[in-house]
Design a protein around this motif. Structure first.
Motif, mmCIF file in Angstrom:
data_model
loop_
_atom_site.group_PDB
_atom_site.id
_atom_site.type_symbol
_atom_site.label_atom_id
_atom_site.label_comp_id
_atom_site.label_asym_id
_atom_site.label_seq_id
_atom_site.Cartn_x
_atom_site.Cartn_y
_atom_site.Cartn_z
ATOM 1 N N ARG A 18 0.834 -1.211 0.000
ATOM 2 C CA ARG A 18 0.000 0.000 0.000
ATOM 3 C C ARG A 18 0.863 1.253 0.000
ATOM 4 O O ARG A 18 0.504 2.264 -0.618
ATOM 5 N N SER A 19 1.994 1.199 0.661
ATOM 6 C CA SER A 19 2.918 2.339 0.626
ATOM 7 C C SER A 19 3.622 2.421 -0.726
ATOM 8 O O SER A 19 3.826 3.519 -1.266
ATOM 9 N N GLU A 20 3.996 1.275 -1.287
ATOM 10 C CA GLU A 20 4.677 1.273 -2.584
ATOM 11 C C GLU A 20 3.764 1.760 -3.698
ATOM 12 O O GLU A 20 4.203 2.483 -4.606
ATOM 13 N N VAL A 21 2.493 1.377 -3.660
ATOM 14 C CA VAL A 21 1.593 1.841 -4.722
ATOM 15 C C VAL A 21 1.383 3.347 -4.624
ATOM 16 O O VAL A 21 1.204 4.023 -5.646
ATOM 17 N N ALA A 22 1.430 3.892 -3.418
ATOM 18 C CA ALA A 22 1.347 5.352 -3.275
ATOM 19 C C ALA A 22 2.546 6.013 -3.955
ATOM 20 O O ALA A 22 2.409 7.057 -4.607
#
Length: 295
Positions: free
Chosen positions: A68-72
């Motif tokens: 979820r942090s990487e997709v941000a």
């Protein structure tokens, strides 16, 4: 290709936009579904850490938080690229006849890109993630891109980002492992971006007609350098440090991850194939793309 044939292509794209466009501002796009709390931000296989010892040491909840942090980070780069695209292209077309079919499609594309940026921002909010500051070198390159870069280079760098994201998001939009807001945003982006990629390819081909060997070589290298910066910017140490991970350990795991390199090459395949067909791959560009894990 004659001017009338080129106009016909842009008119077809405009008709496609009338038939198949979405209101990405609709709350339904960002509505969560049961089980979303246990779903990833993107297909796990696209995480640069996927399959590494560090990945294997994580619990499933830690992996979900990671993706979820990487997709941000990924979508933040997408927003940065789309805003830069609009500034560069609108500046180039500012004095053009607004009745031209390619300029009318440019207006339509910029409207789409604004809504895509808003859509990505809302999608990241909906899954409880946040965007991270970019590297200063990327912001400097963005300034150069917006103010200095000429036509075929601007379209080439933009096409690189669009093609790479397109391959990734075709995976995200069909995966039950991915939270519903990201799946829906990916689907809308894939459908509407297909027109933008066709527009960029046509513009590149038009600009390459009659180019000198020197300018073609210069454009080839600058497109490669811009693509390299985009690819490198997808991995941001701030993402991992914010999650409490040691950056040196993260970097070591990513650098040794053949799966990550394979996935990036997969994402770049359509773009590299296009460059090859259009004579935009030389020895220097190939070296740069290999350094970027895109070839």
């Amino acid at each position: 290709m004659t001017a009338s044939e080129s106009d016909a292509i842009f008119e077809t794209l405009l008709e496609s936009a009338k038939r198949l466009s979405f209101d990405s501002r609709s709350p339904l796009v960002y509505q969560s579904e049961p089980g979303d709390d246990e779903r990833h931000g993107m297909t796990p296989q696209w995480s640069p850490l996927y399959g590494t010892p560090l990945w294997e040491s994580m619990s499933e909840s830690e992996r979900i938080r990671l993706t979820r942090s990487e997709v941000a980070q990924f979508l933040g780069v997408g927003i940065w690229l789309e805003v830069g695209l609009q500034v560069a292209l609108l500046r180039a077309g500012h004095s053009a006849n607004p009745a031209r079919s390619d300029i009318k499609f440019l207006f339509n594309e910029c409207a789409d890109e604004n809504l895509h940026s808003l859509m990505f921002a809302n999608a990241i909010d909906s899954i409880g993630s946040k965007f991270y500051p970019r590297d200063r070198m990327l912001d400097f390159f963005g300034w150069v891109f917006r103010h200095v870069i000429w036509d075929e280079v601007a379209y080439g760098i933009v096409l690189a980002g669009e093609e790479i994201f397109d391959v990734m998001q075709r995976d995200w939009m069909t995966s039950d492992d991915v939270a519903a807001p990201i799946r829906r945003a990916a689907y809308i982006h894939v459908v509407e971006e297909s027109r933008h990629m066709a527009y960029a390819r046509r513009k590149i081909r038009d600009r390459l007609t009659g180019l000198s060997r020197f300018r073609r070589s210069a454009s080839t290298l600058i497109i490669a350098l811009g693509t390299h910066l985009i690819a490198r910017s997808l991995i941001n140490r701030r993402v991992y440090e914010d999650l409490g991970l040691d950056w040196e350990a993260v970097k070591s795991n990513i650098d040794g991850n053949e799966h990550h390199r394979m996935m990036f090459r997969k994402a770049a395949e359509p773009f590299i194939e296009f460059l090859s067909k259009e004579g935009l791959l030389n020895f220097g560009a190939r070296w740069i793309y290999r350094k970027s894990n895109l070839l």
